[in-house]
Design a protein around this motif. Structure first.
Motif, PDB file in Angstrom:
ATOM      1  N   ASP A  47       0.509  -1.022  -0.147  1.00  2.00           N
ATOM      2  CA  ASP A  47       0.192   0.055   0.071  1.00  2.00           C
ATOM      3  C   ASP A  47       1.314   0.804   0.197  1.00  2.00           C
ATOM      4  N   SER A  98       0.280   4.210   0.353  1.00  2.00           N
ATOM      5  CA  SER A  98      -0.447   5.262   1.685  1.00  2.00           C
ATOM      6  C   SER A  98       0.593   4.808   2.339  1.00  2.00           C
ATOM      7  N   LEU A 108       4.379   6.006   2.604  1.00  2.00           N
ATOM      8  CA  LEU A 108       4.866   7.365   2.855  1.00  2.00           C
ATOM      9  C   LEU A 108       4.454   7.710   3.676  1.00  2.00           C
ATOM     10  N   ALA A 109       3.508   7.323   4.662  1.00  2.00           N
ATOM     11  CA  ALA A 109       3.146   7.247   5.841  1.00  2.00           C
ATOM     12  C   ALA A 109       5.165   7.182   6.783  1.00  2.00           C
ATOM     13  N   ALA A 123       2.807  13.852   5.471  1.00  2.00           N
ATOM     14  CA  ALA A 123       2.547  12.852   4.075  1.00  2.00           C
ATOM     15  C   ALA A 123       1.265  13.282   3.377  1.00  2.00           C
ATOM     16  N   ASN A 124       1.572  14.703   2.585  1.00  2.00           N
ATOM     17  CA  ASN A 124       0.285  14.733   2.224  1.00  2.00           C
ATOM     18  C   ASN A 124       1.607  15.028   0.532  1.00  2.00           C
ATOM     19  N   GLU A 142       4.501  13.705  -1.548  1.00  2.00           N
ATOM     20  CA  GLU A 142       5.498  12.476  -1.968  1.00  2.00           C
ATOM     21  C   GLU A 142       6.671  12.760  -2.378  1.00  2.00           C
ATOM     22  N   ARG A 182       7.938   0.523   8.601  1.00  2.00           N
ATOM     23  CA  ARG A 182       7.180   0.658   7.162  1.00  2.00           C
ATOM     24  C   ARG A 182       6.743  -0.883   7.553  1.00  2.00           C
TER      25      ARG A 182
END
Length: 84
Positions: A3, A5, A8-9, A46-47, A49, A77
């Motif tokens: 995923d 997201s 990125l998080a 995380a807005n 990339e 992660r």
């Protein structure tokens, strides 16, 4: 497939943690990396990339080899995905 997201998080949280561990404000990291403080804030939330050039500049600003920076991201992660 992973995923994006989550990735990125993990990147965002890692960047913030490493910056704070070095006692750097977003502005100080901006000065050291050539990336605007506003952009760093967007990445840390995380807005946004970041592209590879931005990642390399941030790694340089943190005085951390790119491989080590990504090792920290991988650890974060893995911790997030193991909780799911």
């Amino acid at each position: 497939m992973r995923d994006p997201s989550v990735q990125l998080a993990a990147f965002a949280r890692t960047l913030r943690r490493l910056r704070r561990e070095r006692d750097l404000s977003q502005e100080a990291l901006a000065d050291r990396s050539g990336i605007s403080a506003k952009h760093i804030g967007e990445i840390e939330r995380a807005n946004k990339e970041p592209g590879i050039t931005t990642v390399m500049k941030l790694s340089d600003g943190l005085e951390l080899p790119l491989s080590e920076f990504f090792a920290h991201v991988d650890e974060r992660r893995e911790a997030v995905t193991s909780l799911a």
